[in-house]
Motif scaffolding. Structure first.
Motif, PDB file in Angstrom:
ATOM      1  N   GLU A   7      17.436  56.274  34.797  1.00  0.00           N
ATOM      2  CA  GLU A   7      16.275  56.992  35.649  1.00  0.00           C
ATOM      3  C   GLU A   7      17.114  57.798  37.186  1.00  0.00           C
ATOM      4  O   GLU A   7      18.247  57.722  37.524  1.00  0.00           O
ATOM      5  CB  GLU A   7      15.256  55.632  36.085  1.00  0.00           C
ATOM      6  CG  GLU A   7      14.497  55.847  37.785  1.00  0.00           C
ATOM      7  CD  GLU A   7      14.407  55.271  38.420  1.00  0.00           C
ATOM      8  OE1 GLU A   7      13.989  55.187  39.336  1.00  0.00           O
ATOM      9  OE2 GLU A   7      14.945  53.857  37.749  1.00  0.00           O
ATOM     10  N   GLN A   8      16.513  58.974  36.839  1.00  0.00           N
ATOM     11  CA  GLN A   8      16.839  60.714  37.736  1.00  0.00           C
ATOM     12  C   GLN A   8      16.004  60.404  39.045  1.00  0.00           C
ATOM     13  O   GLN A   8      14.468  60.917  39.027  1.00  0.00           O
ATOM     14  CB  GLN A   8      16.552  61.518  36.976  1.00  0.00           C
ATOM     15  CG  GLN A   8      17.424  62.773  38.002  1.00  0.00           C
ATOM     16  CD  GLN A   8      18.811  62.647  38.681  1.00  0.00           C
ATOM     17  OE1 GLN A   8      19.521  62.845  37.868  1.00  0.00           O
ATOM     18  NE2 GLN A   8      19.070  62.450  40.227  1.00  0.00           N
ATOM     19  N   PRO A   9      15.948  59.941  40.070  1.00  0.00           N
ATOM     20  CA  PRO A   9      15.981  60.044  41.304  1.00  0.00           C
ATOM     21  C   PRO A   9      15.602  61.604  42.117  1.00  0.00           C
ATOM     22  O   PRO A   9      16.811  61.699  42.001  1.00  0.00           O
ATOM     23  CB  PRO A   9      16.332  59.491  42.114  1.00  0.00           C
ATOM     24  CG  PRO A   9      17.333  58.593  42.133  1.00  0.00           C
ATOM     25  CD  PRO A   9      17.384  58.754  40.532  1.00  0.00           C
ATOM     26  N   SER A  68      10.580  59.260  40.672  1.00  0.00           N
ATOM     27  CA  SER A  68      11.735  59.597  39.088  1.00  0.00           C
ATOM     28  C   SER A  68      11.316  59.682  38.415  1.00  0.00           C
ATOM     29  O   SER A  68      10.208  59.797  37.727  1.00  0.00           O
ATOM     30  CB  SER A  68      12.105  57.999  39.291  1.00  0.00           C
ATOM     31  OG  SER A  68      12.391  57.163  40.349  1.00  0.00           O
ATOM     32  N   THR A 124       9.936  59.680  46.991  1.00  0.00           N
ATOM     33  CA  THR A 124      10.772  59.744  45.705  1.00  0.00           C
ATOM     34  C   THR A 124      10.054  59.423  44.256  1.00  0.00           C
ATOM     35  O   THR A 124       9.385  59.088  44.380  1.00  0.00           O
ATOM     36  CB  THR A 124      11.795  58.319  46.487  1.00  0.00           C
ATOM     37  OG1 THR A 124      12.505  58.354  47.495  1.00  0.00           O
ATOM     38  CG2 THR A 124      12.779  58.274  45.087  1.00  0.00           C
ATOM     39  N   TYR A 140      12.352  59.528  34.508  1.00  0.00           N
ATOM     40  CA  TYR A 140      13.152  59.210  33.061  1.00  0.00           C
ATOM     41  C   TYR A 140      13.763  59.780  31.631  1.00  0.00           C
ATOM     42  O   TYR A 140      13.066  61.172  31.622  1.00  0.00           O
ATOM     43  CB  TYR A 140      12.717  57.614  33.208  1.00  0.00           C
ATOM     44  CG  TYR A 140      12.367  56.862  34.106  1.00  0.00           C
ATOM     45  CD1 TYR A 140      12.701  55.830  33.967  1.00  0.00           C
ATOM     46  CD2 TYR A 140      11.191  57.161  34.432  1.00  0.00           C
ATOM     47  CE1 TYR A 140      12.551  55.005  35.332  1.00  0.00           C
ATOM     48  CE2 TYR A 140      10.380  56.158  35.579  1.00  0.00           C
ATOM     49  CZ  TYR A 140      11.547  54.817  35.793  1.00  0.00           C
ATOM     50  OH  TYR A 140      11.415  54.527  36.531  1.00  0.00           O
TER      51      TYR A 140
END
Length: 181
Positions: free
Chosen positions: A118-120, A170, A168, A172
């Motif tokens: 997961e890249q927030p 996220s 934010t 994936y």
């Protein structure tokens, strides 16, 4: 007619053979036949259960194939780590196309989960609320899996009908084998 000992003995033997046959041959065979029939019934019941389990096993195999197909479809929506930049670019393009200002983005540390990453991204943009709504709708229609959290909308007091949004996002993605974060 006079019956003698010999005739009486012959009569006893003639009556004794069937009676002895009944007790010595037929009765034990009847018991064996009865036991064999009971065993056959047990085996038939087991066979019926096995057929049901086999049918259920085929259904489970079919269900497993369907689930595997769904998992593969979801995984296809997960970009590789290299493709995350393209998704970020798409998000930025969607914001601009919706009439919002180009979003400022700040990347946070990627979070490792079971089979994906997961890249927030912390985003901030401004524009009209309808533009922001259009952006969210188009973001929802992306082929990639994203999640929006920590959404804060703030009305600009000096500019009527305009707002600032911080949230934010996220993205994936699949973790590349051997990659360390």
């Amino acid at each position: 007619m006079r019956t003698g000992l010999r005739e009486l003995l012959l009569l006893v033997v003639l009556l004794g053979v069937p009676v002895a046959s009944f007790f010595l041959v037929f009765r034990p065979q009847n018991a064996e036949i009865k036991a064999a029939k009971a065993e056959i019934e047990i085996k038939r019941a087991v066979l019926v259960k096995l057929r049901e389990e086999t049918a259920r096993s085929a259904d489970l195999e079919k269900s497993n194939k369907q689930i595997l197909g769904k998992i593969q479809a979801i995984e296809a929506r997960l970009p590789s780590k290299k493709e995350v930049e393209n998704v970020v670019r798409q998000v930025s393009d969607l914001a601009v196309a919706a009439g919002l200002g180009p979003p400022s983005m700040k990347s946070a540390k990627a979070i490792k989960t079971a089979t994906y990453m997961e890249q927030p991204l912390e985003l901030a943009t401004d524009g009209s609320f309808t533009g922001f709504y259009d952006f969210v709708v188009k973001l929802e229609q992306l082929a990639r899996i994203t999640k929006m959290t920590d959404l804060k909308l703030k009305r600009k007091l000096d500019d009527d009908g305009r707002m600032e949004a911080t949230f934010t996002l996220s993205i994936y993605h699949q973790d590349e084998p051997g990659a360390t974060q």
